[in-house]
Write an enzyme that holds these catalytic residues in place. Structure first.
Site, PDB file in Angstrom:
ATOM      1  N   VAL A  84      -2.484  -6.432   9.989  1.00  0.00           N
ATOM      2  CA  VAL A  84      -1.752  -5.492   9.151  1.00  0.00           C
ATOM      3  C   VAL A  84      -2.755  -5.008   8.112  1.00  0.00           C
ATOM      4  O   VAL A  84      -3.234  -5.786   7.290  1.00  0.00           O
ATOM      5  CB  VAL A  84      -0.527  -6.139   8.489  1.00  0.00           C
ATOM      6  CG1 VAL A  84       0.190  -5.115   7.602  1.00  0.00           C
ATOM      7  CG2 VAL A  84       0.429  -6.693   9.540  1.00  0.00           C
ATOM      8  N   TYR A 101       5.466 -12.387   4.586  1.00  0.00           N
ATOM      9  CA  TYR A 101       4.269 -11.826   3.960  1.00  0.00           C
ATOM     10  C   TYR A 101       3.839 -12.776   2.854  1.00  0.00           C
ATOM     11  O   TYR A 101       4.463 -12.848   1.801  1.00  0.00           O
ATOM     12  CB  TYR A 101       4.599 -10.435   3.421  1.00  0.00           C
ATOM     13  CG  TYR A 101       3.478  -9.671   2.763  1.00  0.00           C
ATOM     14  CD1 TYR A 101       2.149 -10.069   2.833  1.00  0.00           C
ATOM     15  CD2 TYR A 101       3.765  -8.507   2.050  1.00  0.00           C
ATOM     16  CE1 TYR A 101       1.132  -9.345   2.221  1.00  0.00           C
ATOM     17  CE2 TYR A 101       2.759  -7.768   1.441  1.00  0.00           C
ATOM     18  CZ  TYR A 101       1.454  -8.200   1.529  1.00  0.00           C
ATOM     19  OH  TYR A 101       0.459  -7.479   0.916  1.00  0.00           O
ATOM     20  N   THR A 103       0.823  -1.210   0.000  1.00  0.00           N
ATOM     21  CA  THR A 103       0.000   0.000   0.000  1.00  0.00           C
ATOM     22  C   THR A 103       0.856   1.259   0.000  1.00  0.00           C
ATOM     23  O   THR A 103       0.386   2.335  -0.394  1.00  0.00           O
ATOM     24  CB  THR A 103      -0.950  -0.010   1.211  1.00  0.00           C
ATOM     25  OG1 THR A 103      -1.631  -1.268   1.247  1.00  0.00           O
ATOM     26  CG2 THR A 103      -1.969   1.102   1.135  1.00  0.00           C
ATOM     27  N   LYS A 142       2.346 -12.316   8.105  1.00  0.00           N
ATOM     28  CA  LYS A 142       1.200 -11.573   7.590  1.00  0.00           C
ATOM     29  C   LYS A 142       0.505 -12.496   6.593  1.00  0.00           C
ATOM     30  O   LYS A 142       1.036 -12.800   5.523  1.00  0.00           O
ATOM     31  CB  LYS A 142       1.629 -10.272   6.908  1.00  0.00           C
ATOM     32  CG  LYS A 142       0.449  -9.499   6.313  1.00  0.00           C
ATOM     33  CD  LYS A 142       0.885  -8.257   5.548  1.00  0.00           C
ATOM     34  CE  LYS A 142      -0.320  -7.595   4.897  1.00  0.00           C
ATOM     35  NZ  LYS A 142       0.064  -6.419   4.070  1.00  0.00           N
TER      36      LYS A 142
END
Length: 301
Positions: A210, A142, A54, A170
């Site tokens: 997250v 991630y 992001t 994550k």
């Protein structure tokens, strides 16, 4: 949340994947970044992920990434965990950026599955272990196969959990069964990487989120996480339902950074909604949908 609570979770529990603000001509706006980080921490966030997906990391230079790490550290590094997104699809590049981030004083690293290359599971494991070996910082894996092109297989995650510095995951795979196996077979701190799955994942033992949508309503996400952590699922379920249209606004129509920057501009938190190509700002139809979702959540902007 007290300092002792934060200390038990090296990455915090409510961690916005912060957008990277730009000036009107597309330069990184470090002053606005510092202001946004302060706003998020004031709203209850105890960790800030800097230049993740992001944060438009794929269109930032290394120097811009490092500048963002420093700006957020200077702004909130004594009040929240600052996590650097230093993963790329080049292991050597990731190691270099991770070491430079560590030298600045970040508190942890988020490392994404190497994308585009489509490595084997052995290659994915070696990639993560090499980066984790390169600094003394805790590492959050991630797992986002929809962007990376390949998943981190559950068996690979379980193996990686044996590394002393790989301490968190994550989870953006949206595979509850696979995450259940990770929770049952490792001591990793698991974070929802899908805002809408926070409640069920925390019910199964995840420690937090997250988030993209937390930019828009940090206090309510803070309340959701605290309620779920306390086992108050009546309250957590109510908040989950109330946040559903917020999550749809932030994630359901256009790419998350695009939507969130637009909403933050409407909220008066950012001065513009500039994104870098290949991202573009939302069109009129998308804006109407985003506003309708926010109105459903009681947010008239």
């Amino acid at each position: 949340m007290s300092e002792s609570d934060i200390a038990t979770r090296p990455f915090g529990t409510l961690v916005p994947a912060m957008v990277t603000p730009f000036t009107a001509d597309g330069a990184v706006d470090y002053k606005q970044a510092a202001g946004l980080a302060n706003k998020l921490v004031d709203g209850g966030c105890d960790g800030i992920l800097v230049t993740g997906t992001t944060g438009e990391t794929s269109t930032l230079t290394d120097e811009e990434n490092l500048g963002m790490f420093q700006a957020v550290l200077d702004a909130v590094g004594d009040r929240a965990r600052v996590i650097a997104g230093t993963g790329t699809n080049d292991t050597r590049h990731s190691i270099s950026l991770s070491r430079r981030a560590a030298a600045l004083g970040v508190h942890g690293l988020l490392i994404v599955t190497p994308y585009y290359n489509k490595p084997s599971q052995a290659g994915i494991q070696a990639h993560f272990e090499a980066i984790a070996d390169s600094t003394e910082l805790p590492v959050m894996l991630y797992d986002i196969p929809g962007r990376a092109g390949v998943p981190i297989a559950t068996e690979t995650i379980i193996k990686l959990a044996d590394h002393p510095r790989i301490t968190a995951l994550k989870d953006a795979k949206a595979d509850f069964s696979a995450t259940t196996r990770v929770l049952a077979n490792t001591d990793l701190d698991v974070y929802s990487g899908d805002d809408g799955l926070t409640l069920p994942l925390m019910a199964a033992g995840a420690v937090g989120l997250v988030s993209v949508s937390a930019h828009v309503a940090p206090q309510k996400f803070r309340a959701l996480i605290d309620a779920a952590a306390a086992g108050d699922f009546t309250t957590a379920r109510r908040l989950h339902f109330e946040l559903d249209p917020v999550i749809r606004a932030a994630m359901g129509h256009v790419q998350g950074a695009v939507a969130v920057k637009q909403i933050l501009k409407w909220q008066g938190i950012l001065s513009n909604s500039v994104v870098r190509l290949p991202l573009v700002e939302p069109g009129e139809a998308d804006i109407a949908l985003i506003k309708a979702d926010l109105a459903e959540a009681g947010m008239e902007l």
